[in-house]
Design a protein around this motif. Structure first.
Motif, PDB file in Angstrom:
ATOM      1  N   PRO A  20     -40.539   9.507  -7.448  1.00 37.71           N
ATOM      2  CA  PRO A  20     -40.678  10.139  -8.772  1.00 37.71           C
ATOM      3  C   PRO A  20     -40.061  11.539  -8.785  1.00 37.71           C
ATOM      4  CG  PRO A  20     -42.762   9.186  -8.049  1.00 37.71           C
ATOM      5  CD  PRO A  20     -41.818   9.115  -6.874  1.00 37.71           C
ATOM      6  N   MET A  21     -39.415  11.877  -9.895  1.00 32.12           N
ATOM      7  CA  MET A  21     -38.692  13.150 -10.010  1.00 32.12           C
ATOM      8  C   MET A  21     -39.580  14.365  -9.718  1.00 32.12           C
ATOM      9  SD  MET A  21     -35.533  12.563 -10.527  1.00 32.12           S
ATOM     10  CE  MET A  21     -34.896  14.119 -11.092  1.00 32.12           C
ATOM     11  N   ASP A  22     -40.850  14.313 -10.080  1.00 33.37           N
ATOM     12  CA  ASP A  22     -41.723  15.467  -9.884  1.00 33.37           C
ATOM     13  C   ASP A  22     -42.088  15.706  -8.421  1.00 33.37           C
ATOM     14  OD1 ASP A  22     -43.343  13.163  -9.803  1.00 33.37           O
ATOM     15  OD2 ASP A  22     -45.093  14.245 -10.578  1.00 33.37           O
ATOM     16  N   LYS A  23     -41.700  14.792  -7.541  1.00 29.07           N
ATOM     17  CA  LYS A  23     -42.018  14.941  -6.113  1.00 29.07           C
ATOM     18  C   LYS A  23     -40.947  15.690  -5.321  1.00 29.07           C
ATOM     19  CE  LYS A  23     -45.943  12.742  -5.650  1.00 29.07           C
ATOM     20  NZ  LYS A  23     -47.110  13.350  -5.028  1.00 29.07           N
ATOM     21  N   ASP A  50     -39.626  18.601  -5.519  1.00 27.92           N
ATOM     22  CA  ASP A  50     -39.902  20.011  -5.238  1.00 27.92           C
ATOM     23  C   ASP A  50     -41.323  20.236  -4.741  1.00 27.92           C
ATOM     24  OD1 ASP A  50     -37.314  21.007  -6.018  1.00 27.92           O
ATOM     25  OD2 ASP A  50     -37.893  20.613  -8.096  1.00 27.92           O
ATOM     26  N   TYR A  51     -42.027  19.158  -4.439  1.00 28.50           N
ATOM     27  CA  TYR A  51     -43.420  19.212  -3.984  1.00 28.50           C
ATOM     28  C   TYR A  51     -43.501  19.610  -2.511  1.00 28.50           C
ATOM     29  CZ  TYR A  51     -47.803  17.204  -2.210  1.00 28.50           C
ATOM     30  OH  TYR A  51     -48.984  17.006  -1.573  1.00 28.50           O
ATOM     31  N   THR A  62     -39.851  21.012   1.048  1.00 28.67           N
ATOM     32  CA  THR A  62     -39.839  20.034  -0.032  1.00 28.67           C
ATOM     33  C   THR A  62     -38.989  18.838   0.401  1.00 28.67           C
ATOM     34  OG1 THR A  62     -37.841  20.903  -1.065  1.00 28.67           O
ATOM     35  CG2 THR A  62     -39.967  21.887  -1.758  1.00 28.67           C
ATOM     36  N   ASN A  71     -33.295  23.606  -3.022  1.00 28.85           N
ATOM     37  CA  ASN A  71     -34.165  23.367  -4.174  1.00 28.85           C
ATOM     38  C   ASN A  71     -33.510  23.735  -5.505  1.00 28.85           C
ATOM     39  OD1 ASN A  71     -36.530  22.193  -2.979  1.00 28.85           O
ATOM     40  ND2 ASN A  71     -36.735  24.153  -1.925  1.00 28.85           N
ATOM     41  N   SER A 106     -29.323  19.482  -7.404  1.00 29.50           N
ATOM     42  CA  SER A 106     -29.853  18.231  -7.949  1.00 29.50           C
ATOM     43  C   SER A 106     -30.009  17.228  -6.805  1.00 29.50           C
ATOM     44  CB  SER A 106     -28.927  17.662  -9.021  1.00 29.50           C
ATOM     45  OG  SER A 106     -27.752  17.121  -8.439  1.00 29.50           O
ATOM     46  N   TYR A 160     -45.770  12.933   1.365  1.00 24.96           N
ATOM     47  CA  TYR A 160     -45.217  13.366   0.079  1.00 24.96           C
ATOM     48  C   TYR A 160     -45.466  12.390  -1.055  1.00 24.96           C
ATOM     49  CZ  TYR A 160     -42.824  17.114   2.541  1.00 24.96           C
ATOM     50  OH  TYR A 160     -42.541  18.223   3.286  1.00 24.96           O
TER      51      TYR A 160
END
Length: 171
Positions: free
Chosen positions: A46-49, A51-52, A60, A105, A108, A170
């Motif tokens: 998932p895209m929100d992961k 930068d997690y 990250t 980070n 893309s 992650y």
């Protein structure tokens, strides 16, 4: 050339963990297969992961992909030197210094995967170009002996190691 054909004198130290992680695979085939499986794996995250960070100070997913790129360049540079019969011992490198000096980070995920793919194709072409004699040549890196072919399995095992980290910490 399969990893079970490596001799005991072809690697030691921390390199052994990555060679074990690679598994008993064919070097050329797995360099290509692992590229495609990694790209598919990352594209399903998932895209929100991207930068997690699972804890303070941890990398990250984008940082780790950049780390894989940097390390593959270093491992293959070592393989190039040793394949050309360069006997100069090569130093270790501080992975955190590399990670702290990238802009991963801000990139893309597609740019990172494109760079990873281009590098892996270059790695694949390099390994395909080597003779059996060149593949068996041994040099010293990070104060440990390692052969050209063992470094290829290190590339594969290092990638597989970090893919497992993605899955465990992650996702």
């Amino acid at each position: 050339m399969n990893s079970d054909q490596l001799l005991e004198n072809e690697y030691s130290g921390g390199f052994a963990n990555y060679i074990r992680e690679a598994g008993n695979v064919n070097l050329i085939e797995e360099l290509e297969i692992s590229l495609h499986s990694f790209i598919r794996f990352v594209q399903d995250i998932p895209m929100d992961k991207f930068d997690y960070r699972y804890a303070e100070g941890k990398w990250t997913i984008k940082d780790i992909i950049q780390h894989l790129i940097d390390c593959e360049r270093i491992f293959v540079y070592r393989a190039l030197r040793f394949s050309r019969n360069d006997k100069t011992p090569l130093p270790s490198f501080e992975e955190d210094d590399y990670a702290n000096n990238t802009e991963s980070n801000k990139r893309s995920i597609q740019d990172l995967l494109t760079e990873f793919s281009a590098l892996r194709y270059s790695t694949l072409l390099f390994y395909k170009s080597l003779s059996e004699e060149q593949l068996k040549r041994i040099g010293t890196a990070s104060n440990n002996p390692i052969s050209v072919r063992a470094l290829g399995f290190v590339v594969i095992g290092h990638q597989k190691h970090h893919q497992k980290v993605f899955e465990e910490r992650y996702l």
